[in-house]
Design an enzyme around this catalytic site. Structure first.
Site, PDB file in Angstrom:
ATOM      1  N   GLU A  88      -0.985 -43.622  43.928  1.00  0.00           N
ATOM      2  CA  GLU A  88      -1.208 -44.661  42.917  1.00  0.00           C
ATOM      3  C   GLU A  88      -2.699 -44.548  42.594  1.00  0.00           C
ATOM      4  OE1 GLU A  88       0.937 -46.895  41.587  1.00  0.00           O
ATOM      5  OE2 GLU A  88       2.616 -46.948  42.989  1.00  0.00           O
TER       6      GLU A  88
ATOM      7  N   ARG B 119       4.216 -46.495  31.125  1.00  0.00           N
ATOM      8  CA  ARG B 119       2.913 -47.106  30.824  1.00  0.00           C
ATOM      9  C   ARG B 119       1.761 -46.520  31.642  1.00  0.00           C
ATOM     10  NH1 ARG B 119       5.150 -52.899  33.040  1.00  0.00           N
ATOM     11  NH2 ARG B 119       5.225 -52.455  35.259  1.00  0.00           N
ATOM     12  N   GLU B 120       2.055 -45.659  32.611  1.00  0.00           N
ATOM     13  CA  GLU B 120       1.012 -45.159  33.512  1.00  0.00           C
ATOM     14  C   GLU B 120       0.376 -43.886  32.937  1.00  0.00           C
ATOM     15  OE1 GLU B 120       3.164 -45.104  37.277  1.00  0.00           O
ATOM     16  OE2 GLU B 120       3.676 -47.218  37.036  1.00  0.00           O
TER      17      GLU B 120
ATOM     18  N   TYR C 120      -0.968 -48.409  39.172  1.00  0.00           N
ATOM     19  CA  TYR C 120      -2.311 -48.361  39.651  1.00  0.00           C
ATOM     20  C   TYR C 120      -2.351 -48.949  41.054  1.00  0.00           C
ATOM     21  CZ  TYR C 120      -1.942 -53.262  38.140  1.00  0.00           C
ATOM     22  OH  TYR C 120      -1.515 -54.541  37.977  1.00  0.00           O
TER      23      TYR C 120
HETATM   24  O1  0X9 Z   1       7.262 -49.336  42.297  1.00  0.00           O
HETATM   25  C1  0X9 Z   1       7.051 -48.122  42.196  1.00  0.00           C
HETATM   26  O2  0X9 Z   1       7.903 -47.327  41.810  1.00  0.00           O
HETATM   27  C2  0X9 Z   1       5.675 -47.585  42.560  1.00  0.00           C
HETATM   28  N1  0X9 Z   1       4.635 -48.467  42.093  1.00  0.00           N
HETATM   29  S1  0X9 Z   1       4.344 -48.638  40.486  1.00  0.00           S
HETATM   30  O3  0X9 Z   1       3.453 -49.753  40.316  1.00  0.00           O
HETATM   31  N2  0X9 Z   1       3.594 -47.356  39.943  1.00  0.00           N
HETATM   32  O4  0X9 Z   1       5.588 -48.805  39.806  1.00  0.00           O
HETATM   33  C3  0X9 Z   1       5.559 -47.456  44.070  1.00  0.00           C
HETATM   34  C4  0X9 Z   1       6.488 -46.489  44.698  1.00  0.00           C
HETATM   35  C5  0X9 Z   1       6.128 -46.234  46.125  1.00  0.00           C
HETATM   36  N3  0X9 Z   1       7.165 -46.600  47.022  1.00  0.00           N
HETATM   37  C6  0X9 Z   1       7.166 -47.796  47.705  1.00  0.00           C
HETATM   38  N4  0X9 Z   1       6.208 -48.632  47.602  1.00  0.00           N
HETATM   39  N5  0X9 Z   1       8.184 -48.045  48.511  1.00  0.00           N
HETATM   40 ZN    ZN Z   2       4.688 -46.121  38.700  1.00  0.00          ZN
END
Ligand code: 0X9
Ligand code: ZN
Length: 414
Positions: free
Chosen positions: A380, A175-176, A306
């Site tokens: 992000e 979706r991104e 995001y």
């Molecule tokens: O959840 C994810 O995979 C990423 N965010 S998203 O909203 N695009 O799905 C973040 C991944 C970064 N890693 C951590 N936050 N540990």
């Molecule tokens: Zn993502």
């Protein structure tokens, strides 16, 4: 968000009732709820996931943003301490995104609209065709449905494969959509500015670039044909009717650690049955390992949306820091400043788990340790939630332009 709500109220009924494409989820009337939960309980989260159409920020437990059909609003709200409606009508927000446009030839216009998956491969092939002496189309395995994971390899005066690698991945989460445009803009800039811009020339002469705009083609296609808010790949799970592994929870490094992914096939963050058991991950792992063994990897960026974050390892442990944490922070600080200098967009930076939430089996932990990349980041990109995944088309160009400046500042220092 408020302006979306107001715009929704003003929408003439005829427009709001536009007929959906056959088989496509019609999000008209669906709401985005922000749920305050009492404490992090996997059981409550699972109940919410089961009722909601989608969780927009899986992993965050304090404030969960969920898309809910009108009939499930009460049941979902009952599971939260406090519920705030942050979007009254998701369908109207999708209308604002701008739909899919027709593609003709590679030009800056590509970055003013969204396009179908077939056009993304056409754009990349056409771009490569204009710069045959310093680029080639590459693939990194194939998706569940057999679509090749397609990218472009760009090199400079040293010749093909002579420099350390810079690797960019886009659209791992279906979706991104802004993230494939972002990765494509990196390729566009590097190739079209090489002969006229000395900064770009120096960067292309310093690295071999490997740019993969859509590493989850099946999910991306599904998000265009069936469910705009789809996140995972399209892999079936034996003995379960739910579909999809989260490719950013399937990388085979610290995959087995608990707390940063789900073992429930119905969850947005389903990690798979075994480390690296998604075909997309097999191809991407092989790509990372091959680049490591060839000339090493200097910089890896996984483009997501995001939230406006620049994150670096580790995802799997909130207390652990990568040995060059200070260097990661320095480059991210400068990148955030470079981004802000363009249109004032502000980013939050920090180690991923400590700054956002825990993730196991994510890409940057893999590139940092098994991949031995000097630098590994998750970007992000825009926005912070007003439009979220359905960023309006008129924000594509500003987003990719500011992100380019952040990436350039990193490339200069890497
Ligand atoms: O959840 C994810 O995979 C990423 N965010 S998203 O909203 N695009 O799905 C973040 C991944 C970064 N890693 C951590 N936050 N540990
Ligand atoms: Zn993502």
């Amino acid at each position: 968000m408020r302006s979306i709500v107001i715009a929704t109220l003003l929408l003439p009924l005829t427009l709001a009732g536009v007929l959906p494409r056959a088989g496509k989820i019609d999000y008209n009337g669906y709401k985005v709820l922000r749920l305050s939960l009492k404490d992090k309980s996997a059981e409550v989260e699972a109940q919410i996931e089961a009722l909601a159409a989608h969780v927009l920020n899986p992993g965050k437990s304090a404030n969960l943003d969920v898309v809910v059909s009108p009939k499930d609003v009460d049941a979902v709200s009952a599971l939260a301490v406090k519920t705030t409606v942050i979007n009254e009508n998701v369908g109207a927000a999708l209308e604002e995104e701008g739909g899919l446009s027709v593609y003709a030839v590679p030009s800056e216009a590509w970055f003013t609209a969204y396009h179908a998956y077939a056009d993304h491969t056409n754009f990349l092939t056409d771009l490569q065709g204009s710069f045959t002496a310093q680029s080639e189309i590459i693939t990194a395995g194939a998706s569940v449905a057999g679509r090749p994971l397609t990218g472009i390899h760009i090199w400079g005066s040293g010749g093909k494969g002579s420099k350390p690698a810079v690797l960019f991945h886009g659209n791992v989460h279906a979706r991104e959509w802004i993230t494939s445009k972002t990765a494509e803009y990196m390729a566009w800039q590097l190739l079209t500015k090489y002969s006229t811009n000395t900064t770009v020339k120096a960067l292309v002469d310093k690295f071999d670039f490997y740019i993969m705009p859509v590493v989850n083609p099946d999910g991306f296609v599904y998000s265009q044909t069936n469910d705009r808010l789809w996140r995972k790949n399209r892999q079936t799970v034996s003995g379960n009717s739910c579909v999809g592994r989260d490719i950013n929870r399937n990388w085979p490094y610290k995959w087995e650690v608990t707390g940063g992914a789900s073992t429930d096939p119905c969850s947005e963050t389903f990690k798979g049955r075994a480390a690296g058991d998604a075909p997309e991950n097999k191809g991407l792992v092989a790509q990372v390992n091959a680049l490591r063994d060839l000339r090493g990897i200097s910089l890896y960026i996984d483009f997501h949306s995001y939230g406006q974050y620049i994150l670096w390892p580790y995802g799997y442990d909130c207390n652990l820091r990568t040995p060059n944490d200070a260097d990661h922070r320095r480059l991210a600080t400068n990148a955030a400043a470079a981004i802000r200098a363009v249109y004032g967009t502000t980013y939050t930076i920090g180690p991923a788990c400590a700054t956002l939430y825990a993730t196991t089996g994510d890409s940057t932990d893999y590139t940092d340790v098994p991949g031995n990349s000097t630098y590994s980041y998750t970007y992000e990109v825009r926005d912070t939630g007003r439009y979220g995944f359905t960023l309006p088309a008129n924000q594509i160009q500003p987003t990719v332009r500011e992100t380019w400046e952040g990436v350039v500042s990193m490339l200069k220092a890497a």
